[in-house]
Design a protein around this motif. Structure first.
Motif, mmCIF file in Angstrom:
data_model
loop_
_atom_site.group_PDB
_atom_site.id
_atom_site.type_symbol
_atom_site.label_atom_id
_atom_site.label_comp_id
_atom_site.label_asym_id
_atom_site.label_seq_id
_atom_site.Cartn_x
_atom_site.Cartn_y
_atom_site.Cartn_z
ATOM 1 N N GLU A 1 18.465 17.753 -10.127
ATOM 2 C CA GLU A 1 18.289 18.729 -11.207
ATOM 3 C C GLU A 1 17.033 18.449 -12.031
ATOM 4 O O GLU A 1 16.344 19.381 -12.468
ATOM 5 C CB GLU A 1 19.524 18.745 -12.121
ATOM 6 N N GLN B 1 14.144 19.643 -10.078
ATOM 7 C CA GLN B 1 14.088 21.099 -10.149
ATOM 8 C C GLN B 1 13.449 21.540 -11.465
ATOM 9 O O GLN B 1 12.677 22.504 -11.500
ATOM 10 C CB GLN B 1 15.498 21.692 -10.019
ATOM 11 N N THR C 1 18.419 22.494 -18.302
ATOM 12 C CA THR C 1 18.311 21.322 -17.429
ATOM 13 C C THR C 1 19.495 20.392 -17.623
ATOM 14 O O THR C 1 20.135 19.954 -16.650
ATOM 15 C CB THR C 1 17.005 20.563 -17.711
ATOM 16 N N ASN D 1 22.611 21.944 -16.234
ATOM 17 C CA ASN D 1 22.645 21.856 -14.773
ATOM 18 C C ASN D 1 22.955 20.434 -14.304
ATOM 19 O O ASN D 1 23.687 20.243 -13.320
ATOM 20 C CB ASN D 1 21.315 22.320 -14.184
ATOM 21 N N VAL D 2 22.401 19.458 -14.994
ATOM 22 C CA VAL D 2 22.698 18.065 -14.649
ATOM 23 C C VAL D 2 24.190 17.794 -14.816
ATOM 24 O O VAL D 2 24.838 17.188 -13.962
ATOM 25 C CB VAL D 2 21.876 17.095 -15.520
ATOM 26 N N SER E 1 26.395 19.742 -12.296
ATOM 27 C CA SER E 1 26.237 19.116 -10.982
ATOM 28 C C SER E 1 26.992 17.791 -10.923
ATOM 29 O O SER E 1 27.652 17.478 -9.934
ATOM 30 C CB SER E 1 24.748 18.884 -10.700
ATOM 31 N N ARG F 1 24.723 28.338 -10.969
ATOM 32 C CA ARG F 1 23.769 28.965 -11.896
ATOM 33 C C ARG F 1 24.444 30.059 -12.720
ATOM 34 O O ARG F 1 24.172 30.229 -13.910
ATOM 35 C CB ARG F 1 22.572 29.517 -11.117
#
Length: 537
Positions: free
Chosen positions: A177, A180, A202, A205-206, A209, A222
């Motif tokens: 992530e 990305q 970010t 998403n981290v 995940s 997402r």
């Protein structure tokens, strides 16, 4: 035989003597009653004085209005307001807010009393009604009362999720992530980027995940992330909203401002999301069992937690509701606080180019201009660590930490703190106290490289510096935050040069809330810094 005159005289003497005797008796009774009254008053005064001997008064504080207390005089930035009042009333003061008594502590010594020396007494929270509605009636780590259930949750979190072994096992997810994020920034070279939004997405998403790994595909994660961002902003706004139900608990059942009603809607949506994800994960696990080989599999947090709910030999069972509450804690608290601190750190470095240059030079020495930042590099970045500590000092994410409520009446700093009142520790004021910090308003990371402040760590062992609190209610997600925050900041600073948009006059102001953010979104322009373009691929 006596004459009539003699008899009259005798009767007069007898009557006079009787009257004088009665008068004497009445006078004696009056004297006795008066003496008894004096004795009773004296005895009562002595008993009151004796019973109050050793008692301590309530802390000093400003006067308020009948019924409302000090509420009409509060400003929007409570930590600033309380900091100014403490200069007048001292490091411990009381305020009546509606029907609630609030005690504010603003010195390292008293913070130590609350969070260490009397930690068991202050281990309960003062829980807003909105938080109860959001977090499964307070079953999460943040708001649960001190007791066996809280100990179970903290043990599960610290041993199963926040251990070095668990965090190392999902490093590849965090790395993916962050890489990305770097690619996304590189696709917007020389264009203005909202760093506040970038860092929030970010970190979210981290976390998603890390928490449920491969349960959702990229598109599904997402979609959930975008919806969750909106959900988080709405939920945090409701929690931070001044609520009549909190200030006057007798009115709570009426939900006058409809805060609980709105929060229940949000909680219902999140509960359905968790049910969907848990259902998908269980289906995946059943398929994996059929294909299971001898090799050890990688486990994300959701898989670990589901295994705990399936164990049946616990005296205190870990239920699916506990699992959801724990996930919610991680997602809400972890996302909002970490992304906010990334934005504050980047803002301070943009304001201080000299310090930005020193961080980049250190990264060149440790990582190399031809390499990308990896988590194992982080412990070697001492100056970056000092920058982040200084950012936490000046801009603690939770400037008043999380309110506590004593389980019994106690004494702090020579003053009585009643059972059940609201106790706040003003970390913001403590960390800017000129009696404790030299040049406290200046951004000086070097201070943490000196012997004087070298013991100040974010784990709250030095009470001059408590950005995450201390004691048994310290932030349980700290081990993950200690990895994520420097990883994201180091990657942004090492991979890019940053500058303000032309003509920008950025106001570095705060927006107070449960998490204190920047009042104006942080916008900056990146340009490539690494020598090899393939490092951005």
């Amino acid at each position: 035989m006596a004459s009539s005159s003699d008899l009259a005289i005798t009767m007069l003497r007898s009557t006079t003597s009787s009257w004088l005797f009665e008068a004497a008796n009445k006078k004696s009774e009056t004297i006795v009653l008066f003496s008894l009254a004096v004795f009773a008053i004296t005895w009562y005064s002595w008993m009151v004085k004796k019973s109050s001997k050793g008692k301590f008064p309530l802390p000093p504080g400003p006067r308020g209005l009948p019924l409302l207390g000090y509420l009409p005089f509060l400003t929007n930035d409570l930590h600033h307001c309380f900091g100014k009042l403490s200069q007048t009333y001292g490091p411990i003061m009381k305020l009546r807010l509606g029907s609630k008594l609030c005690i504010v502590v603003s010195s390292p010594a008293l913070a130590k009393e609350v969070m260490r020396e009397q930690d068991p007494t202050f281990a309960n929270r003062d829980v807003p009604v909105a938080a109860l509605a959001m977090n499964y009636n307070g079953k999460d780590i943040g708001w649960a009362p001190n007791g066996p259930h809280l100990r179970l949750l903290r043990r599960v979190c610290s041993r199963e999720l926040m251990s070095n072994k668990s965090l190392d096992s999902v490093y590849h997810l965090r790395r993916h992530e962050v890489r990305q994020m770097v690619r996304d920034v590189h696709s917007s070279i020389n264009a203005s980027i909202d760093l506040s939004e970038l860092t929030f997405l970010t970190v979210l998403n981290v976390l998603t995940s890390t928490v449920w790994g491969g349960t959702l595909d990229g598109e599904g994660r997402r979609t959930i992330a975008a919806e969750f961002r909106e959900w988080t902003q709405s939920a945090m706004a409701l929690c931070a909203k001044p609520n009549v139900s909190d200030l006057f608990p007798v009115l709570a059942r009426f939900d006058i401002q409809k805060v609980v009603r709105e929060m229940n809607k949000l909680a219902e949506w999140m509960d359905k999301v968790f049910d969907t994800i848990i259902g998908q994960r269980r289906e995946m696990d059943s398929v994996e069992k059929e294909k299971k080989g001898n090799k050890e599999e990688s486990k994300d947090f959701l898989k670990l937690l589901l295994e705990l709910t399936d164990e049946g030999d616990r005296k205190t069972p870990f239920t699916v509701t506990d699992l959801k509450a724990l996930l919610l804690d991680m997602m809400v608290a972890g996302t909002d606080t970490t992304s906010t601190m990334v934005a504050w750190a980047m803002g301070e470095l943009l304001r201080h180019p000299h310090e930005m240059k020193k961080v980049q030079e250190e990264l060149e020495q440790v990582v190399g201009i031809n390499n990308v930042v990896e988590e194992p590099d982080l412990p070697k970045l001492r100056y970056l660590d000092a920058v982040l500590k200084e950012t936490h000092r000046l801009h603690p994410a939770l400037p008043l930490l999380v309110s506590r409520s004593p389980s019994e009446t106690c004494v702090v700093g020579g003053f009585t703190v009643p059972k059940g009142c609201q106790v706040m520790v003003n970390a913001w004021a403590i960390q800017r106290d000129p009696k404790v910090w030299s040049n406290p308003l200046e951004f000086k990371p070097e201070r943490f490289l000196t012997e004087e402040y070298s013991k100040c760590e974010i784990r709250g062992t030095d009470y001059r510096y408590v950005p995450f609190g201390s004691g048994r209610r310290i932030c349980v997600g700290l081990p993950l935050a200690e990895r994520m925050l420097p990883f994201v900041v180091a990657s942004l600073v090492h991979s890019f040069e940053w500058r303000w948009p032309e003509g920008t006059n950025y106001e570095f102001a705060e927006k107070f809330g449960i998490v204190t953010k920047q009042a104006v979104p942080l916008v900056a322009i990146p340009s490539p810094r690494l020598s090899n373009p393939e490092l951005y691929a």
